[in-house]
Scaffold this active site. Structure first.
Site, PDB file in Angstrom:
ATOM      1  CG  ASN A  86      -0.207   1.707   0.114  1.00 31.15           C
ATOM      2  OD1 ASN A  86       0.383   1.077  -0.754  1.00 31.15           O
ATOM      3  ND2 ASN A  86      -0.430   1.223   1.323  1.00 31.15           N
ATOM      4  CG  HIS A  92      -4.288  -1.791  -0.481  1.00 32.74           C
ATOM      5  ND1 HIS A  92      -5.237  -2.589   0.108  1.00 32.74           N
ATOM      6  CD2 HIS A  92      -4.023  -2.349  -1.678  1.00 32.74           C
ATOM      7  CE1 HIS A  92      -5.535  -3.589  -0.689  1.00 32.74           C
ATOM      8  NE2 HIS A  92      -4.818  -3.467  -1.798  1.00 32.74           N
ATOM      9  CD  GLN A  93      -3.102   7.875   0.660  1.00 35.05           C
ATOM     10  OE1 GLN A  93      -3.441   7.986  -0.525  1.00 35.05           O
ATOM     11  NE2 GLN A  93      -2.446   8.805   1.309  1.00 35.05           N
ATOM     12  CG  HIS A  99       1.684   6.995   5.018  1.00 36.59           C
ATOM     13  ND1 HIS A  99       0.510   7.620   4.676  1.00 36.59           N
ATOM     14  CD2 HIS A  99       1.427   5.664   4.975  1.00 36.59           C
ATOM     15  CE1 HIS A  99      -0.428   6.709   4.447  1.00 36.59           C
ATOM     16  NE2 HIS A  99       0.113   5.519   4.605  1.00 36.59           N
TER      17      HIS A  99
HETATM   18  P1  5GP Z   1      -1.765   3.132   4.546  1.00 36.26           P
HETATM   19  O1  5GP Z   1      -2.669   1.931   4.349  1.00 36.26           O
HETATM   20  O2  5GP Z   1      -2.509   4.427   4.520  1.00 36.26           O
HETATM   21  O3  5GP Z   1      -0.592   3.108   3.599  1.00 36.26           O
HETATM   22  O4  5GP Z   1      -1.137   2.932   5.995  1.00 36.26           O
HETATM   23  C1  5GP Z   1      -1.498   3.669   7.106  1.00 36.26           C
HETATM   24  C2  5GP Z   1      -0.681   3.132   8.255  1.00 36.26           C
HETATM   25  O5  5GP Z   1      -0.821   4.031   9.352  1.00 36.26           O
HETATM   26  C3  5GP Z   1      -1.113   1.752   8.765  1.00 36.26           C
HETATM   27  O6  5GP Z   1      -0.022   0.851   8.659  1.00 36.26           O
HETATM   28  C4  5GP Z   1      -1.528   1.992  10.203  1.00 36.26           C
HETATM   29  O7  5GP Z   1      -1.174   0.950  11.070  1.00 36.26           O
HETATM   30  C5  5GP Z   1      -0.829   3.291  10.543  1.00 36.26           C
HETATM   31  N1  5GP Z   1      -1.522   4.103  11.533  1.00 36.26           N
HETATM   32  C6  5GP Z   1      -2.826   4.473  11.491  1.00 36.26           C
HETATM   33  N2  5GP Z   1      -3.142   5.229  12.559  1.00 36.26           N
HETATM   34  C7  5GP Z   1      -2.001   5.341  13.291  1.00 36.26           C
HETATM   35  C8  5GP Z   1      -1.687   6.003  14.521  1.00 36.26           C
HETATM   36  O8  5GP Z   1      -2.533   6.636  15.165  1.00 36.26           O
HETATM   37  N3  5GP Z   1      -0.411   5.907  14.970  1.00 36.26           N
HETATM   38  C9  5GP Z   1       0.545   5.206  14.277  1.00 36.26           C
HETATM   39  N4  5GP Z   1       1.773   5.181  14.805  1.00 36.26           N
HETATM   40  N5  5GP Z   1       0.291   4.575  13.112  1.00 36.26           N
HETATM   41  C10 5GP Z   1      -0.972   4.638  12.635  1.00 36.26           C
END
Ligand code: 5GP
Length: 139
Positions: A86, A92-93, A99
Site C-alpha cells: 500500500n 490503505h497505508q 512494506h
Molecule cells: P499498511 O496498512 O500500512 O499497509 O499496514 C501496516 C501493517 O503494520 C498492519 O498490518 C499492522 O498490523 C502492522 N503493524 C503496525 N504496527 C506494528 C507493530 O508495532 N509491529 C508489527 N509487527 N506490525 C505492526
C-alpha cells in the site's frame, strides 16, 4: 522522513518476531495478522512509498520475496497467498515506511479479501497511455 514504528523495530527499540534479515531487508510477523503467517517485508532504507526506493534496495527486496513466500507456504501449509503493498492514506497505508505484506490465503474468506471493480480499457486511450508511460520511464 518521519520516524515510524518500523524504524523503531529496525533499531531494536521495540520488539518484533523477526523472520529474516540481510544488509538491506528485514522481515517480521505482522502484529495484526489477516491469516496465520502474515509477514511484513521492509527495506532498511528509510522510504515512505515504493516509488521512493533506490534500485539497489528494490532489487534486494525482489530477490528475497520468493524465498520468504516459499518458507511461509511450507510452514503454514497454505499454498496460496497475496502480496500487498500500500502507498498512501487512501490506498490503505497506515505505516509510512515501505512494506510488503505476504498474506497466506488458506481459505476463500480467510486472509486478504479484495473488492475488485474492473473497468474496460479503451484501445485508443490504452495506446496513448502506454506510450506516455513508456516515454516517462524512458524505455
Ligand atoms: P499498511 O496498512 O500500512 O499497509 O499496514 C501496516 C501493517 O503494520 C498492519 O498490518 C499492522 O498490523 C502492522 N503493524 C503496525 N504496527 C506494528 C507493530 O508495532 N509491529 C508489527 N509487527 N506490525 C505492526
Amino acid at each position: 522522513m518521519a520516524d515510524t514504528i518500523f524504524s523503531k523495530i529496525l533499531r531494536g527499540d521495540i520488539p518484533c518476531h523477526k523472520v529474516y534479515e540481510d544488509d538491506l531487508v528485514f522481515a517480521f510477523l505482522d502484529i495484526g495478522p489477516l491469516s496465520y503467517g502474515h509477514t511484513l517485508v521492509i527495506p532498511k532504507e528509510e522510504a515512505a512509498t515504493v516509488d521512493q526506493l533506490s534500485d539497489e534496495t528494490a532489487a534486494a527486496i525482489g530477490r528475497v520475496l520468493p524465498r520468504l513466500c516459499r518458507a511461509i507456504k511450507a510452514v503454514t501449509g497454505a499454498d496460496q497467498f497475496n502480496i500487498l503493498q500500500n502507498n498512501g492514506l487512501m490506498a490503505h497505508q497506515a505505516v509510512f515506511h515501505v512494506h510488503f505484506h505476504i498474506i497466506p490465503k488458506p481459505g476463500v474468506s480467510e486472509g486478504l479479501v479484495i473488492e475488485w471493480a474492473p473497468g474496460k480499457l479503451d484501445p485508443t486511450e490504452g495506446a496513448k497511455l502506454a506510450a506516455a508511460l513508456s516515454a516517462e520511464i524512458g524505455a
